[in-house]
Design a protein around this motif. Structure first.
Motif, short mmCIF file in Angstrom:
data_model
loop_
_atom_site.label_atom_id
_atom_site.label_comp_id
_atom_site.label_asym_id
_atom_site.label_seq_id
_atom_site.Cartn_x
_atom_site.Cartn_y
_atom_site.Cartn_z
N ARG A 8 0.84 -1.21 0.00
CA ARG A 8 0.00 0.00 0.00
C ARG A 8 0.87 1.26 0.00
NH1 ARG A 8 -3.04 -3.17 3.67
NH2 ARG A 8 -2.25 -1.99 5.45
N LYS A 9 1.97 1.26 0.78
CA LYS A 9 2.88 2.41 0.82
C LYS A 9 3.53 2.63 -0.54
CE LYS A 9 4.21 1.67 5.61
NZ LYS A 9 5.32 1.29 6.47
N HIS A 10 3.99 1.55 -1.18
CA HIS A 10 4.62 1.67 -2.49
C HIS A 10 3.65 2.24 -3.52
CE1 HIS A 10 7.51 -1.72 -1.16
NE2 HIS A 10 8.01 -0.54 -0.86
N SER A 11 2.43 1.74 -3.51
CA SER A 11 1.41 2.21 -4.45
C SER A 11 1.10 3.69 -4.18
CB SER A 11 0.15 1.36 -4.33
OG SER A 11 -0.81 1.80 -5.24
N LEU A 12 1.00 4.06 -2.92
CA LEU A 12 0.76 5.45 -2.56
C LEU A 12 1.91 6.33 -3.05
CD1 LEU A 12 -0.84 7.66 -1.08
CD2 LEU A 12 0.37 6.99 1.01
N GLY A 13 3.15 5.87 -2.85
CA GLY A 13 4.32 6.62 -3.32
C GLY A 13 4.28 6.85 -4.82
N ALA A 14 3.96 5.81 -5.59
CA ALA A 14 3.87 5.95 -7.05
C ALA A 14 2.74 6.91 -7.41
CB ALA A 14 3.64 4.59 -7.69
N GLY A 15 1.62 6.84 -6.68
CA GLY A 15 0.51 7.76 -6.93
C GLY A 15 0.89 9.20 -6.65
N ILE A 17 3.88 10.45 -6.91
CA ILE A 17 4.75 10.88 -8.00
C ILE A 17 3.94 11.26 -9.23
CG2 ILE A 17 6.47 10.05 -9.67
CD1 ILE A 17 7.75 8.56 -7.25
N ILE A 18 2.96 10.45 -9.57
CA ILE A 18 2.10 10.77 -10.73
C ILE A 18 1.37 12.09 -10.49
CG2 ILE A 18 0.06 10.04 -12.02
CD1 ILE A 18 1.17 7.14 -11.71
N ASN A 19 0.85 12.29 -9.28
CA ASN A 19 0.19 13.56 -8.96
C ASN A 19 1.16 14.74 -9.10
OD1 ASN A 19 -2.37 12.56 -8.52
ND2 ASN A 19 -2.06 12.30 -6.31
N LYS A 20 2.39 14.55 -8.66
CA LYS A 20 3.41 15.61 -8.78
C LYS A 20 3.66 15.94 -10.26
CE LYS A 20 8.17 16.53 -7.14
NZ LYS A 20 8.29 17.81 -7.64
N ILE A 21 3.79 14.91 -11.10
CA ILE A 21 3.99 15.12 -12.54
C ILE A 21 2.81 15.88 -13.13
CG2 ILE A 21 4.09 13.94 -14.78
CD1 ILE A 21 5.74 11.70 -13.31
N LEU A 22 1.59 15.49 -12.77
CA LEU A 22 0.40 16.16 -13.30
C LEU A 22 0.34 17.61 -12.81
CD1 LEU A 22 -2.25 13.30 -12.88
CD2 LEU A 22 -1.07 14.01 -14.98
N ASN A 23 0.62 17.83 -11.52
CA ASN A 23 0.60 19.20 -10.98
C ASN A 23 1.65 20.08 -11.64
OD1 ASN A 23 -1.53 18.74 -9.23
ND2 ASN A 23 -0.20 18.15 -7.53
N GLU A 24 2.87 19.56 -11.84
CA GLU A 24 3.93 20.35 -12.46
C GLU A 24 3.59 20.75 -13.89
OE1 GLU A 24 7.44 17.94 -12.10
OE2 GLU A 24 7.83 18.63 -10.05
N ASP A 43 -2.72 14.47 -23.02
CA ASP A 43 -2.29 15.16 -24.24
C ASP A 43 -0.88 15.72 -24.09
OD1 ASP A 43 -4.57 14.68 -25.70
OD2 ASP A 43 -5.55 16.53 -25.06
N LYS A 44 0.02 15.25 -24.92
CA LYS A 44 1.40 15.74 -25.01
C LYS A 44 2.27 15.45 -23.80
CE LYS A 44 -0.01 19.28 -28.22
NZ LYS A 44 -0.22 20.69 -28.44
N ILE A 45 1.77 14.74 -22.80
CA ILE A 45 2.58 14.35 -21.65
C ILE A 45 2.43 12.85 -21.44
CG2 ILE A 45 2.95 14.56 -19.15
CD1 ILE A 45 3.73 17.08 -20.55
N PHE A 46 3.56 12.17 -21.46
CA PHE A 46 3.59 10.74 -21.19
C PHE A 46 4.33 10.56 -19.87
CE2 PHE A 46 3.20 11.30 -25.69
CZ PHE A 46 2.27 10.35 -26.06
N PHE A 47 3.89 9.61 -19.07
CA PHE A 47 4.51 9.41 -17.77
C PHE A 47 4.46 7.95 -17.41
CE2 PHE A 47 0.13 10.67 -17.27
CZ PHE A 47 -0.39 9.73 -16.40
N ASN A 48 5.29 7.59 -16.44
CA ASN A 48 5.34 6.22 -15.97
C ASN A 48 5.88 6.24 -14.55
OD1 ASN A 48 7.03 3.19 -16.49
ND2 ASN A 48 4.85 3.43 -16.80
N ALA A 49 5.50 5.25 -13.77
CA ALA A 49 5.98 5.13 -12.39
C ALA A 49 6.26 3.68 -12.08
CB ALA A 49 4.95 5.71 -11.42
N ALA A 50 7.14 3.47 -11.13
CA ALA A 50 7.49 2.13 -10.66
C ALA A 50 7.86 2.25 -9.19
CB ALA A 50 8.67 1.58 -11.47
N HIS A 51 7.82 1.12 -8.48
CA HIS A 51 8.24 1.13 -7.09
C HIS A 51 8.81 -0.23 -6.72
CE1 HIS A 51 4.50 -1.03 -6.15
NE2 HIS A 51 3.87 -0.12 -6.85
#
Length: 176
Positions: A8-15, A17-24, A43-51
């Motif tokens: 759950r912590k790892h999934s939260l951490g990845a989430g 990071i994705i929120n940070k990318i979207l906010n930035e 649109d025009k932004i691709f992203f990926n996360a791993a933990h």
């Protein structure tokens, strides 16, 4: 949906990071689309996360991108023998440090299939990672793929990024 607290912590951490990318990038979470294989993009932004282990890791680009991170531990030579190409397997068993070699290949292969958007639907032995002193290339159907690989190790973890544009010159670590 994860039963173990660490998962759950790892999934939260990845989430996060994705929120940070979207906010930035001033992107609303409701703007996320999903490709035919379920890979999210905007649109025009691709992203990926791993933990893995103590790290959640994320990347973003204006072109397809993928990443992976794994704890470096005892190498799974049985997995390498079964799922990697013969050349990749030989690279591992002839390396000075088989653990580092195995996880270097594993994270690069994972980042490549995540970048493609196909995920594990792509057999791991259907393409080959060639590691020379200064270069890492991906061969598929005996042709070099047009992608860039960045690999590094940090605190007993192997990290890899596969991108369609020049790799970053600097890696930034943000602690959340």
């Amino acid at each position: 949906r994860y039963k173990l607290a660490d998962d759950r912590k790892h999934s939260l951490g990845a989430g996060l990071i994705i929120n940070k990318i979207l906010n930035e990038n001033n992107i609303d979470i409701n703007s996320i689309y999903y490709g035919s294989n379920g890979k999210p993009y905007v649109d025009k932004i691709f992203f990926n996360a791993a933990h893995s282990g103590n790290f959640a890791f994320g990347v973003s680009s204006d072109k397809e991108i993928g990443c992976d991170v794994e704890i470096i531990k005892k190498p799974r030579l049985d997995v390498a023998k079964r799922f990697f190409t013969e050349n990749e397997y030989n690279y591992i068993i002839h390396s000075e440090n088989t653990s580092n070699a195995f996880y270097k290949l594993w994270t690069i292969k994972e980042s490549y299939i995540k970048q493609s958007g196909k995920g594990l639907r792509t057999p791991l032995n259907s393409f080959e990672i060639n590691i020379n002193k200064d270069t890492i290339t991906v061969l598929e159907n005996n042709k070099e793929k047009n992608c860039y690989i960045t690999h590094f190790e940090f605190k007993n973890h192997s990290f890899a990024i596969c991108s369609m544009e020049e790799p970053p010159l600097e890696i930034e670590f943000n602690y959340l």
